[in-house]
Design a protein around this motif. Sequence first.
Motif, PDB file in Angstrom:
ATOM      1  N   LYS A 198      32.744 -14.872  41.534  1.00  0.00           N
ATOM      2  CA  LYS A 198      33.276 -13.376  41.617  1.00  0.00           C
ATOM      3  C   LYS A 198      32.964 -12.661  42.772  1.00  0.00           C
ATOM      4  O   LYS A 198      33.550 -11.670  43.441  1.00  0.00           O
ATOM      5  CB  LYS A 198      32.956 -12.517  40.415  1.00  0.00           C
ATOM      6  N   SER A 199      31.517 -12.733  43.120  1.00  0.00           N
ATOM      7  CA  SER A 199      30.939 -12.270  44.453  1.00  0.00           C
ATOM      8  C   SER A 199      31.395 -12.638  45.757  1.00  0.00           C
ATOM      9  O   SER A 199      31.521 -12.076  46.872  1.00  0.00           O
ATOM     10  CB  SER A 199      29.383 -12.140  44.260  1.00  0.00           C
ATOM     11  N   GLY A 200      31.689 -13.942  45.876  1.00  0.00           N
ATOM     12  CA  GLY A 200      31.782 -14.769  47.175  1.00  0.00           C
ATOM     13  C   GLY A 200      30.529 -15.452  47.814  1.00  0.00           C
ATOM     14  O   GLY A 200      29.661 -15.804  46.651  1.00  0.00           O
ATOM     15  N   ALA A 201      30.677 -15.702  48.898  1.00  0.00           N
ATOM     16  CA  ALA A 201      29.492 -16.776  49.320  1.00  0.00           C
ATOM     17  C   ALA A 201      28.036 -16.256  49.271  1.00  0.00           C
ATOM     18  O   ALA A 201      27.216 -16.941  49.473  1.00  0.00           O
ATOM     19  CB  ALA A 201      29.936 -17.088  50.662  1.00  0.00           C
ATOM     20  N   ALA A 202      27.956 -14.804  49.428  1.00  0.00           N
ATOM     21  CA  ALA A 202      26.688 -14.257  49.263  1.00  0.00           C
ATOM     22  C   ALA A 202      26.585 -13.352  48.360  1.00  0.00           C
ATOM     23  O   ALA A 202      27.502 -12.804  47.907  1.00  0.00           O
ATOM     24  CB  ALA A 202      26.678 -13.556  50.810  1.00  0.00           C
ATOM     25  N   GLY A 203      25.312 -13.145  47.951  1.00  0.00           N
ATOM     26  CA  GLY A 203      24.843 -12.087  46.761  1.00  0.00           C
ATOM     27  C   GLY A 203      24.537 -10.819  47.538  1.00  0.00           C
ATOM     28  O   GLY A 203      25.238 -10.094  47.720  1.00  0.00           O
ATOM     29  N   CYS A 204      22.975 -10.797  47.609  1.00  0.00           N
ATOM     30  CA  CYS A 204      22.466  -9.580  48.458  1.00  0.00           C
ATOM     31  C   CYS A 204      22.916  -9.084  49.609  1.00  0.00           C
ATOM     32  O   CYS A 204      23.355  -8.035  50.066  1.00  0.00           O
ATOM     33  CB  CYS A 204      21.057  -9.666  48.503  1.00  0.00           C
ATOM     34  N   PHE A 205      23.305 -10.404  50.539  1.00  0.00           N
ATOM     35  CA  PHE A 205      23.897  -9.999  51.885  1.00  0.00           C
ATOM     36  C   PHE A 205      25.358  -9.537  51.742  1.00  0.00           C
ATOM     37  O   PHE A 205      25.649  -8.856  52.589  1.00  0.00           O
ATOM     38  CB  PHE A 205      23.650 -11.198  52.853  1.00  0.00           C
ATOM     39  N   GLY A 206      25.898  -9.968  50.628  1.00  0.00           N
ATOM     40  CA  GLY A 206      27.328  -9.418  50.664  1.00  0.00           C
ATOM     41  C   GLY A 206      27.630  -8.289  50.154  1.00  0.00           C
ATOM     42  O   GLY A 206      28.412  -7.257  50.338  1.00  0.00           O
ATOM     43  N   ASP A 207      26.675  -7.947  49.335  1.00  0.00           N
ATOM     44  CA  ASP A 207      26.594  -6.388  48.426  1.00  0.00           C
ATOM     45  C   ASP A 207      26.019  -5.503  49.240  1.00  0.00           C
ATOM     46  O   ASP A 207      26.836  -4.420  49.366  1.00  0.00           O
ATOM     47  CB  ASP A 207      25.850  -6.998  47.235  1.00  0.00           C
ATOM     48  N   LEU A 240      22.882 -16.896  43.878  1.00  0.00           N
ATOM     49  CA  LEU A 240      23.203 -16.405  45.076  1.00  0.00           C
ATOM     50  C   LEU A 240      21.969 -15.718  45.765  1.00  0.00           C
ATOM     51  O   LEU A 240      20.810 -15.600  45.038  1.00  0.00           O
ATOM     52  CB  LEU A 240      24.365 -15.408  45.168  1.00  0.00           C
ATOM     53  N   ASP A 241      21.963 -15.555  47.056  1.00  0.00           N
ATOM     54  CA  ASP A 241      20.622 -14.740  47.699  1.00  0.00           C
ATOM     55  C   ASP A 241      20.361 -13.707  47.218  1.00  0.00           C
ATOM     56  O   ASP A 241      21.405 -12.566  46.886  1.00  0.00           O
ATOM     57  CB  ASP A 241      20.999 -14.699  49.272  1.00  0.00           C
ATOM     58  N   ASP A 242      19.302 -13.263  46.978  1.00  0.00           N
ATOM     59  CA  ASP A 242      18.641 -11.966  46.644  1.00  0.00           C
ATOM     60  C   ASP A 242      17.801 -11.383  47.967  1.00  0.00           C
ATOM     61  O   ASP A 242      17.064 -10.294  47.631  1.00  0.00           O
ATOM     62  CB  ASP A 242      17.948 -12.115  45.459  1.00  0.00           C
ATOM     63  N   TYR A 243      17.571 -12.034  49.219  1.00  0.00           N
ATOM     64  CA  TYR A 243      16.731 -11.344  50.200  1.00  0.00           C
ATOM     65  C   TYR A 243      17.279 -12.181  51.347  1.00  0.00           C
ATOM     66  O   TYR A 243      17.632 -13.291  51.336  1.00  0.00           O
ATOM     67  CB  TYR A 243      15.282 -11.703  49.883  1.00  0.00           C
ATOM     68  N   GLY A 244      17.465 -11.269  52.587  1.00  0.00           N
ATOM     69  CA  GLY A 244      17.731 -11.941  53.832  1.00  0.00           C
ATOM     70  C   GLY A 244      17.523 -11.175  54.880  1.00  0.00           C
ATOM     71  O   GLY A 244      17.407  -9.996  54.973  1.00  0.00           O
ATOM     72  N   THR A 245      17.240 -11.819  56.073  1.00  0.00           N
ATOM     73  CA  THR A 245      17.340 -11.269  57.439  1.00  0.00           C
ATOM     74  C   THR A 245      18.000 -11.744  58.416  1.00  0.00           C
ATOM     75  O   THR A 245      18.145 -13.032  58.442  1.00  0.00           O
ATOM     76  CB  THR A 245      15.523 -11.208  57.935  1.00  0.00           C
ATOM     77  N   THR A 259      17.943  -6.283  57.418  1.00  0.00           N
ATOM     78  CA  THR A 259      17.065  -7.128  56.225  1.00  0.00           C
ATOM     79  C   THR A 259      17.834  -6.294  55.065  1.00  0.00           C
ATOM     80  O   THR A 259      17.844  -5.040  54.947  1.00  0.00           O
ATOM     81  CB  THR A 259      15.622  -6.619  56.378  1.00  0.00           C
ATOM     82  N   ALA A 260      18.024  -6.985  54.171  1.00  0.00           N
ATOM     83  CA  ALA A 260      18.443  -6.513  52.781  1.00  0.00           C
ATOM     84  C   ALA A 260      17.461  -7.367  51.903  1.00  0.00           C
ATOM     85  O   ALA A 260      17.414  -8.626  51.784  1.00  0.00           O
ATOM     86  CB  ALA A 260      19.714  -6.942  52.499  1.00  0.00           C
ATOM     87  N   SER A 261      17.306  -6.446  50.611  1.00  0.00           N
ATOM     88  CA  SER A 261      16.487  -7.125  49.475  1.00  0.00           C
ATOM     89  C   SER A 261      17.141  -6.387  48.217  1.00  0.00           C
ATOM     90  O   SER A 261      17.185  -5.270  48.210  1.00  0.00           O
ATOM     91  CB  SER A 261      14.917  -6.629  49.568  1.00  0.00           C
ATOM     92  N   GLN A 262      16.946  -7.320  47.029  1.00  0.00           N
ATOM     93  CA  GLN A 262      17.529  -6.501  45.730  1.00  0.00           C
ATOM     94  C   GLN A 262      16.255  -7.159  45.038  1.00  0.00           C
ATOM     95  O   GLN A 262      16.153  -6.732  43.749  1.00  0.00           O
ATOM     96  CB  GLN A 262      18.638  -7.179  45.304  1.00  0.00           C
ATOM     97  N   ILE A 263      14.992  -7.565  45.367  1.00  0.00           N
ATOM     98  CA  ILE A 263      13.964  -8.103  44.515  1.00  0.00           C
ATOM     99  C   ILE A 263      12.561  -6.938  45.124  1.00  0.00           C
ATOM    100  O   ILE A 263      11.537  -7.579  44.483  1.00  0.00           O
ATOM    101  CB  ILE A 263      13.623  -9.532  44.777  1.00  0.00           C
ATOM    102  N   SER A 264      12.584  -6.007  45.787  1.00  0.00           N
ATOM    103  CA  SER A 264      11.335  -5.213  45.956  1.00  0.00           C
ATOM    104  C   SER A 264      11.023  -4.404  45.060  1.00  0.00           C
ATOM    105  O   SER A 264      11.970  -3.162  44.791  1.00  0.00           O
ATOM    106  CB  SER A 264      11.630  -4.670  47.552  1.00  0.00           C
ATOM    107  N   HIS A 265       9.913  -4.412  44.393  1.00  0.00           N
ATOM    108  CA  HIS A 265       9.527  -3.488  43.261  1.00  0.00           C
ATOM    109  C   HIS A 265       9.662  -2.025  43.674  1.00  0.00           C
ATOM    110  O   HIS A 265       9.277  -1.542  44.749  1.00  0.00           O
ATOM    111  CB  HIS A 265       8.083  -3.972  42.897  1.00  0.00           C
ATOM    112  N   GLY A 266      10.145  -1.170  42.904  1.00  0.00           N
ATOM    113  CA  GLY A 266      10.350   0.006  43.087  1.00  0.00           C
ATOM    114  C   GLY A 266      11.251   0.825  43.793  1.00  0.00           C
ATOM    115  O   GLY A 266      11.340   1.970  44.116  1.00  0.00           O
ATOM    116  N   ARG A 267      11.836  -0.140  44.668  1.00  0.00           N
ATOM    117  CA  ARG A 267      12.739   0.349  45.632  1.00  0.00           C
ATOM    118  C   ARG A 267      14.220   0.626  44.899  1.00  0.00           C
ATOM    119  O   ARG A 267      14.740  -0.052  44.200  1.00  0.00           O
ATOM    120  CB  ARG A 267      13.096  -0.626  46.896  1.00  0.00           C
ATOM    121  N   GLU A 268      14.915   1.731  45.403  1.00  0.00           N
ATOM    122  CA  GLU A 268      16.249   2.154  44.529  1.00  0.00           C
ATOM    123  C   GLU A 268      17.292   1.798  45.657  1.00  0.00           C
ATOM    124  O   GLU A 268      17.964   0.766  45.576  1.00  0.00           O
ATOM    125  CB  GLU A 268      16.055   3.559  44.186  1.00  0.00           C
ATOM    126  N   ASN A 269      17.705   2.730  46.519  1.00  0.00           N
ATOM    127  CA  ASN A 269      18.766   2.317  47.532  1.00  0.00           C
ATOM    128  C   ASN A 269      18.250   2.996  48.928  1.00  0.00           C
ATOM    129  O   ASN A 269      18.960   3.818  49.187  1.00  0.00           O
ATOM    130  CB  ASN A 269      19.926   3.347  47.040  1.00  0.00           C
TER     131      ASN A 269
END
Length: 397
Positions: A198-207, A240-245, A259-269
Amino acid sequence: MATNASLNRKLRMALVGGGQGSFIGRVHATAAVLDNRAALVAGALSSDPARAKASAPDYDIAEDRAYTSINELVQKEKALPAEQRIDFVSVATPNHTHFEIAKTAAEAGFNVICDKPMTFDLKQAEDLAAIVAKSGVVFAVSHNYTGYPMVRQAREMILAGELGEINAVRSNYIQGWLRTRLESSDQKQAAWRTDPTKSGAAGCFGDIATHAYNLGRYMTGLLPAEISCHLKTFEQGRALDDYGTALIKYENGGFGCVTASQISHGRENDLSIEIDGTKGAIQWRQEEPNTLVFRQNGQPHKLYTRNGGPYIGAQSGAASRLPSGHPEAFFEAFANVYRSAYDDMILRAAGKPFEAVNTIYPNINDGVEGMYFIQQAVESSKQGGAWLPLKHKLARR
């Protein structure tokens, strides 16, 4: 002044997606009507027919215009008299459905505003660009952060040479909501975003990395040359990826870092960007969007504020609705993408030419480039961070 000037009426909108449990559909619906220039009159709000019908009252969509598919929507809207049928379709669905929806709407002659990433893969994006060029419709992509007044202020300053030659762009988008396997629960947003079908080839990096990359391109106008990327899945079992640079080389010799992350504690947007030029540097954060910091060695830091005075550029000022000090944010920025696209929809409705490439809002070219960014980032990571080409033939300043 008459509504939408020469058109003398509101534009009529159809929403695809946005049914019960949706986040971005409601954002589209709110942003589209914020300036009283459009009305939401039709929709295909879910791929589930029962949910599509049940969701219609939430948007005050009449029962006879609550459709169960994009095909039904297009067929029945085309059959209506010109003074009743829709002008444009907004696509607010998971990535893997974007292409068919946008293609069907464009081929039927309806303007399109589509969520990002624009399609499931690069081939679909390139095919869609050809369809849009042939149809002549207005096509916008909701990279909504380009609508913030201070983002447009930065763009104006950079393109005017106030920062000199751009040497470095550091853009980050940091979240923490996927620190655990939220997709294993009944969480709709997490489920499709972490599903490669559904998302494609990337997770965090695509989103979200696509937003960070697009922001740097939009502010600076620098054309990319190459990319080297490393993606990582930290949550065991996630597909899919949840972190990348990613490191980026620009054609002018400058460097970029995303740099993108979806696993950094306490970070929102926390979308943020810093840009270094030979004459000065700027910094902007999405969570504090009404200010822009400008720095020069040996001088006090300057704080630009939204709509704050004669130093504000024309495009930045036009993107503001309230006097300075009254915060404007996410909905308003999203609405600025719509508002700019509306201007071209009005020109098209009057049979007048409109700019399709060098627009203030993100368009089909930016959508294609975003898909190329995803493709090359994923492939580079597979090759251990190998440097790969990044400039697509449709890339624009």
